[in-house]
Write an enzyme that holds these catalytic residues in place. Structure first.
Site, short mmCIF file in Angstrom:
data_model
loop_
_atom_site.label_atom_id
_atom_site.label_comp_id
_atom_site.label_asym_id
_atom_site.label_seq_id
_atom_site.Cartn_x
_atom_site.Cartn_y
_atom_site.Cartn_z
N GLN A 131 0.84 -1.22 0.10
CA GLN A 131 0.00 0.12 0.01
C GLN A 131 1.05 1.30 -0.14
O GLN A 131 1.62 1.51 1.14
CB GLN A 131 -0.84 0.11 1.16
CG GLN A 131 -1.94 1.26 1.56
CD GLN A 131 -1.95 1.70 2.87
OE1 GLN A 131 -1.37 0.76 3.88
NE2 GLN A 131 -2.81 2.30 3.24
N SER A 134 1.40 6.73 2.31
CA SER A 134 2.19 7.63 3.19
C SER A 134 3.30 8.09 2.50
O SER A 134 4.11 7.42 1.73
CB SER A 134 2.67 7.13 4.57
OG SER A 134 1.36 6.57 5.14
N GLU A 252 -9.54 -2.05 6.78
CA GLU A 252 -8.59 -2.47 7.76
C GLU A 252 -9.49 -2.76 9.04
O GLU A 252 -8.91 -3.53 9.71
CB GLU A 252 -7.68 -1.36 8.05
CG GLU A 252 -6.63 -1.02 7.56
CD GLU A 252 -5.71 0.13 7.84
OE1 GLU A 252 -6.38 1.07 8.17
OE2 GLU A 252 -4.63 -0.24 8.41
N GLU A 380 -3.07 9.58 18.49
CA GLU A 380 -3.61 11.00 18.53
C GLU A 380 -4.71 10.82 17.37
O GLU A 380 -5.96 11.25 17.80
CB GLU A 380 -2.72 12.06 18.35
CG GLU A 380 -1.66 12.33 19.46
CD GLU A 380 -0.85 11.26 19.61
OE1 GLU A 380 -0.49 10.51 18.36
OE2 GLU A 380 0.10 11.16 20.58
C1 LIG Z 1 4.84 -0.20 11.21
C2 LIG Z 1 4.46 0.88 10.23
C3 LIG Z 1 4.01 0.15 9.06
C4 LIG Z 1 3.43 1.07 8.18
N1 LIG Z 1 2.94 0.76 6.80
C5 LIG Z 1 2.64 1.69 5.88
C6 LIG Z 1 2.37 1.20 4.61
O1 LIG Z 1 2.20 0.10 4.30
N2 LIG Z 1 1.80 1.96 3.63
C7 LIG Z 1 1.56 3.24 4.00
O2 LIG Z 1 1.16 4.17 3.14
N3 LIG Z 1 1.97 3.78 5.02
C8 LIG Z 1 2.59 3.05 6.33
N4 LIG Z 1 2.88 3.45 7.29
C9 LIG Z 1 3.03 4.79 7.59
C10 LIG Z 1 1.82 5.46 8.49
O3 LIG Z 1 0.55 5.16 7.82
C11 LIG Z 1 2.21 6.75 8.95
O4 LIG Z 1 3.14 6.70 9.71
C12 LIG Z 1 1.07 7.35 9.92
O5 LIG Z 1 -0.03 7.72 9.03
C13 LIG Z 1 1.44 8.46 10.52
O6 LIG Z 1 2.16 9.61 9.74
P1 LIG Z 1 3.47 10.09 10.03
O7 LIG Z 1 4.58 9.01 10.19
O8 LIG Z 1 3.61 10.99 8.60
O9 LIG Z 1 3.46 11.29 11.21
P2 LIG Z 1 2.85 12.31 11.26
O10 LIG Z 1 1.24 12.63 10.70
O11 LIG Z 1 3.67 13.70 10.58
O12 LIG Z 1 2.56 12.67 12.79
C14 LIG Z 1 3.28 13.36 13.91
C15 LIG Z 1 2.80 13.25 15.03
O13 LIG Z 1 1.75 14.39 15.06
C16 LIG Z 1 0.61 13.92 15.64
N5 LIG Z 1 -0.56 14.40 14.80
C17 LIG Z 1 -0.73 14.49 13.47
N6 LIG Z 1 -1.81 15.00 13.00
C18 LIG Z 1 -2.44 15.06 14.22
C19 LIG Z 1 -3.79 15.92 14.39
N7 LIG Z 1 -4.67 16.21 13.76
N8 LIG Z 1 -4.25 15.75 15.73
C20 LIG Z 1 -3.36 15.43 16.80
N9 LIG Z 1 -2.32 14.97 16.45
C21 LIG Z 1 -1.74 14.90 15.39
C22 LIG Z 1 0.64 12.18 15.20
O14 LIG Z 1 -0.29 11.46 16.19
C23 LIG Z 1 2.18 11.93 15.50
O15 LIG Z 1 2.47 11.91 16.87
C24 LIG Z 1 3.40 2.70 8.36
C25 LIG Z 1 4.09 3.04 9.79
C26 LIG Z 1 4.30 2.11 10.32
C27 LIG Z 1 4.96 2.71 11.74
#
Ligand SMILES: Cc1cc2nc3c(=O)[nH]c(=O)nc-3n(C[C@H](O)[C@H](O)[C@H](O)COP(=O)(O)OP(=O)(O)OC[C@H]3O[C@@H](n4cnc5c(N)ncnc54)[C@H](O)[C@@H]3O)c2cc1C
Length: 412
Positions: A131, A134, A252, A380
């Site tokens: 998928q 991100s 999911e 969050e």
């Molecule tokens: C083990 C693992 C597997 C994954 N597999 C996939 C995959 O196969 N395909 C894929 O596309 N993605 C995948 N991901 C990515 C995952 O979907 C993203 O890491 C996740 O959506 C968070 O995005 P980010 O890392 O950019 O953090 P950010 O969105 O930048 O968030 C950073 C911090 O800000 C907080 N935050 C952000 N927005 C808000 C809000 N509106 N209110 C309050 N707090 C907020 C978050 O909670 C977090 O603490 C995976 C991630 C992990 C850890």
């Protein structure tokens, strides 16, 4: 809420148990508590063989139509199978994203020829999907993604894709992926997206594994440089990518078979056999208090899952309240494995699965737990969902909802 299986569900459960008893044995070395951890390639080979066996028996995609190679069964049967497969120690992770999210999206939006080509091989574990949503600038707020898809200038109707994804689970062993792109920056962020399926081995796709603290590499950065895709690889209409992505993400929800990783029973076992300065860890009063908390949480989770199962059993779709389960399970796993590492003292950094499988399983889970709190929605974001959609509290501030994507501040 029903706490017990209906007579039909109980009959299905015993049928599944009998089948697992007869077939799971040779595949068990893939379980997290096994004494010897097979290499990644060995695990993948084992998982593919197990998937083919399940497909032959109609257990690989229980709810999908028989005409597509599925089992033609009910969602509750899939949940029961997942539970029993987990208990039998043969639940492999490689197909969850493909079968749980990507192929249901392909089935909902692709033409008949595309479905015919991809559904069968995915069910049998012959082809794996990932998928690609991100990005560095679009995680929780995935609609902020920047990967561009533009029509080729040669009039062929093809699309040319440039950009980068990150955290793509399994991209390094995947054959295909579903890719969310921006096709129109002149409209608000949710309205300018389009989804495609892509061949992960096509020229223009570069997969770079991310090295984890556990020593493994399960996630990747994926770069697209002038990747050419046919218009027939489009899933849904141009500009409808957000609606297509929601279908992927809603799928999911059926993944309710149970949290993976050690639980309170296993840490209780560890505490009985681990000696601290004052005797076995189980005698420690502070530990016993925490154990009681984990037990209470686990019971709460169990009953929340019963709610989900009851909804499925009645043919209803589970609601956003299933977000509660993930917050509790992921936080508990981190807390519980942290305690286990402390209990192991200096051995917490050296246990070898061939000598101490249980200790090593706690160590692996300790390193995996923080990721679980982020994957599939951070704590969050899930709290926001519960606040807005379960409790009916005022919505999060969304100032960019009506602003054209190209006019949004880009940050760095
Ligand atoms: C083990 C693992 C597997 C994954 N597999 C996939 C995959 O196969 N395909 C894929 O596309 N993605 C995948 N991901 C990515 C995952 O979907 C993203 O890491 C996740 O959506 C968070 O995005 P980010 O890392 O950019 O953090 P950010 O969105 O930048 O968030 C950073 C911090 O800000 C907080 N935050 C952000 N927005 C808000 C809000 N509106 N209110 C309050 N707090 C907020 C978050 O909670 C977090 O603490 C995976 C991630 C992990 C850890």
């Amino acid at each position: 809420m029903d706490f017990n299986d209906s007579p039909e569900e109980a009959a299905f459960r015993s049928q599944v148990r009998a089948w697992l008893d007869a077939h799971a044995g040779p595949f068990r070395s893939g379980s997290s508590m096994a004494a010897r951890r097979p290499s990644h390639d060995e695990l993948l080979r084992l998982a593919k063989a197990w998937q083919a066996k399940k497909a032959d028996a109609g257990y690989a995609a229980i709810t999908w139509p028989k005409a597509w190679g599925g089992g033609g069964g009910e969602p509750i049967q899939q949940v029961i199978f997942n539970q029993e497969e987990q208990k039998a120690g043969v639940a492999f992770p490689f197909f969850t994203i493909g079968l749980g999210m990507c192929i249901p999206t392909v089935m909902a939006f692709a033409d008949e020829a595309t479905k015919k080509r991809f559904v069968g091989p995915a069910i049998r574990g012959e082809e794996i999907w990932c998928q690609l949503f991100s990005e560095p600038a679009g995680g929780s707020d995935v609609a902020a993604l920047r990967t561009r898809a533009e029509r080729a200038e040669d009039g062929s109707g093809d699309w040319i894709i440039n950009g980068q994804k990150v955290w793509t689970t399994g991209a390094h062993y995947s054959d295909y992926g579903i890719l969310l792109t921006r096709t129109n920056p002149d409209v608000p962020k949710h309205k300018g997206l389009t989804m495609f399926w892509i061949d992960m081995h096509a020229p223009g796709v570069e997969v770079r594994p991310i090295h984890q603290m556990s020593g493994g590499s399960e996630f990747n950065e994926v770069y697209f440089t002038d990747l050419r895709v046919k218009d027939s690889q489009r899933l849904g209409d141009v500009g409808q990518g957000w609606q297509v992505a929601l279908v992927t993400l809603m799928n999911e929800r059926l993944a309710v078979g149970g949290a993976s990783g050690p639980n309170y029973r296993e840490i209780l076992e560890l505490a009985r056999t681990t000696l601290g300065a004052d005797g076995p860890a189980i005698e420690d009063r502070a530990f016993r208090q925490r154990l009681a908390d984990w037990y209470v949480q686990a019971e709460g989770l169990k009953f929340t899952r019963y709610r989900t199962m009851t909804a499925l059993s009645r043919g209803q779709t589970p609601g956003p309240e299933s977000s509660i389960g993930k917050i509790i399970a992921a936080n508990q796993l981190q807390d519980l494995t942290n305690q286990a590492i402390e209990m192991q003292d200096q051995f917490g950094i050296i246990a070898d699965p061939s000598i101490a499988p249980m200790e090593a399983a706690f160590q692996q889970a300790f390193m995996w737990a923080p990721g679980l709190r982020i994957a599939g929605g951070t704590d969050e974001i899930l709290r926001n969902i519960i606040a807005e959609r379960v409790l009916g509290l005022p919505g999060d501030v969304r100032v960019d909802k009506d602003v054209a994507f190209k006019d949004m501040p880009r940050g760095v």
